[in-house]
Design a protein around this motif. Structure first.
Motif, PDB file in Angstrom:
ATOM      1  N   GLN A   6     -37.877  13.238  -3.459  1.00 24.22           N
ATOM      2  CA  GLN A   6     -38.992  13.418  -2.541  1.00 24.22           C
ATOM      3  C   GLN A   6     -39.262  14.911  -2.381  1.00 24.22           C
ATOM      4  O   GLN A   6     -38.352  15.725  -2.411  1.00 24.22           O
ATOM      5  N   ARG A  22     -44.581  13.454  -1.187  1.00 18.83           N
ATOM      6  CA  ARG A  22     -44.498  12.862  -2.517  1.00 18.83           C
ATOM      7  C   ARG A  22     -43.173  12.141  -2.726  1.00 18.83           C
ATOM      8  O   ARG A  22     -42.137  12.600  -2.233  1.00 18.83           O
ATOM      9  N   CYS A  23     -43.238  11.046  -3.474  1.00 19.56           N
ATOM     10  CA  CYS A  23     -42.029  10.291  -3.807  1.00 19.56           C
ATOM     11  C   CYS A  23     -42.036   9.969  -5.305  1.00 19.56           C
ATOM     12  O   CYS A  23     -43.018   9.422  -5.815  1.00 19.56           O
ATOM     13  N   ASP A  24     -40.934  10.316  -5.969  1.00 24.58           N
ATOM     14  CA  ASP A  24     -40.734   9.925  -7.357  1.00 24.58           C
ATOM     15  C   ASP A  24     -39.637   8.867  -7.404  1.00 24.58           C
ATOM     16  O   ASP A  24     -38.468   9.195  -7.186  1.00 24.58           O
ATOM     17  N   SER A  27     -36.946   5.655 -12.408  1.00 25.32           N
ATOM     18  CA  SER A  27     -37.739   5.201 -13.541  1.00 25.32           C
ATOM     19  C   SER A  27     -37.549   3.706 -13.779  1.00 25.32           C
ATOM     20  O   SER A  27     -36.418   3.194 -13.815  1.00 25.32           O
ATOM     21  N   ARG A  69     -50.200   4.869  -4.998  1.00 28.95           N
ATOM     22  CA  ARG A  69     -49.181   4.930  -6.040  1.00 28.95           C
ATOM     23  C   ARG A  69     -49.902   4.906  -7.370  1.00 28.95           C
ATOM     24  O   ARG A  69     -50.537   3.926  -7.716  1.00 28.95           O
ATOM     25  N   SER A  73     -45.886   4.498 -10.579  1.00 27.16           N
ATOM     26  CA  SER A  73     -44.715   5.349 -10.487  1.00 27.16           C
ATOM     27  C   SER A  73     -44.756   6.203  -9.220  1.00 27.16           C
ATOM     28  O   SER A  73     -44.429   5.714  -8.154  1.00 27.16           O
ATOM     29  N   VAL A  74     -45.211   7.440  -9.333  1.00 25.73           N
ATOM     30  CA  VAL A  74     -45.223   8.378  -8.218  1.00 25.73           C
ATOM     31  C   VAL A  74     -46.104   7.865  -7.082  1.00 25.73           C
ATOM     32  O   VAL A  74     -47.165   7.282  -7.313  1.00 25.73           O
ATOM     33  N   SER A  75     -45.626   8.081  -5.860  1.00 24.54           N
ATOM     34  CA  SER A  75     -46.407   7.698  -4.685  1.00 24.54           C
ATOM     35  C   SER A  75     -46.612   8.911  -3.786  1.00 24.54           C
ATOM     36  O   SER A  75     -45.747   9.781  -3.690  1.00 24.54           O
ATOM     37  N   THR A  76     -47.765   8.937  -3.126  1.00 22.95           N
ATOM     38  CA  THR A  76     -48.081   9.992  -2.167  1.00 22.95           C
ATOM     39  C   THR A  76     -48.439   9.366  -0.838  1.00 22.95           C
ATOM     40  O   THR A  76     -49.278   8.454  -0.791  1.00 22.95           O
ATOM     41  N   CYS A  92     -38.514   7.470   1.390  1.00 20.35           N
ATOM     42  CA  CYS A  92     -39.035   6.628   0.323  1.00 20.35           C
ATOM     43  C   CYS A  92     -37.858   5.890  -0.304  1.00 20.35           C
ATOM     44  O   CYS A  92     -36.744   6.439  -0.399  1.00 20.35           O
TER      45      CYS A  92
END
Lengths: 114, 112
Positions: A6, A22-24, A27, A69, A73-76, A92
């Motif tokens: 994050q 942001r959240c990654d 995978s 999202r 994948s990535v979410s904001t 997250c």
């Protein structure tokens, strides 16, 4: 392997400004959650994404909060016109799939609204 | 709505003693009960979980018990060590859903 990340880890903003968190996820994880953790409180559910399905936004506290999202994948998480009561840690978490029970949390973003 | 109550909110024990944290849930359809440990500045980390088809699960010094009739479950930590000091959260999830209902946390302090 890499866990949930994050960014930023800390954010100080003035009341009325907009912020993006942001959240990654891990995978390959299709499920993604956002939670809010206020001081001394448990985790409050905000929003849930699963694959290409419509997100469950039922936990968002007001229309100033939104999340997206991209590409599964990535979410904001975006908070508009921040208020002091928005100060909290935003966490997250991701899961391999909707049916999976395990959640893997990121380190969180500590938001302080002055 | 669904609710999970957690007690105590703070707990101090001497190193080597046992610690017990209790949670009560309201939704009788809940079937998955994880416990998380959160250290300062970090996200919660799953330490043990239990599903509704078993009554007890143990992993080294940590155990969880579940009483479905009474709708409560407990975390037991034996031979506590200073590194066990953290905030512990319980949660409940209902079959067929993806939402977790969290307790309000227990701050455990292990005194050396």
């Amino acid at each position: 392997g890499a866990g949930v990340s994050q960014s930023p880890s800390n954010k100080v903003t003035e009341k009325g400004k907009d912020v993006e968190l942001r959240c990654d996820p891990i995978s390959g994880h299709t499920a993604l959650y956002w939670y809010r953790q206020s001081l001394g409180q448990g985790l409050e559910f905000l929003i849930y994404f699963q694959g290409n399905s419509a997100p469950d936004k039922s936990g968002l506290p007001s229309d100033r909060f939104s999340a997206e999202r991209t590409g599964g994948s990535v979410s904001t998480l975006t908070i508009q016109r921040t208020q002091q009561e928005d100060s909290a840690v935003y966490l997250c978490a991701s899961s391999p799939q909707a049916a999976s029970y395990e959640q893997y949390f990121g380190p969180g973003t500590r938001l302080t609204v002055t | 709505g669904e609710n999970v109550e957690q007690h105590p909110s703070t707990l101090s024990v001497q190193e080597g003693d046992s610690a017990v944290i209790k949670c009560t849930y309201s939704d009788s359809a809940s079937n998955y009960f994880p416990w998380y440990k959160q250290e300062l500045g970090k996200g919660p980390q799953l330490i043990i979980d239990i599903r509704s088809n078993v009554g007890e699960k143990k992993d080294q010094r940590i155990a969880v018990t579940l009483n479905k009739t009474a709708k409560h479950f407990s975390l037991h930590i034996t031979e506590t060590q200073p590194e066990d000091s953290a905030v512990y959260f319980c949660a409940a999830r209902t079959s067929g859903t993806y939402k977790y209902i969290f307790g309000t946390g227990t701050r455990l302090k292990v005194l050396a």
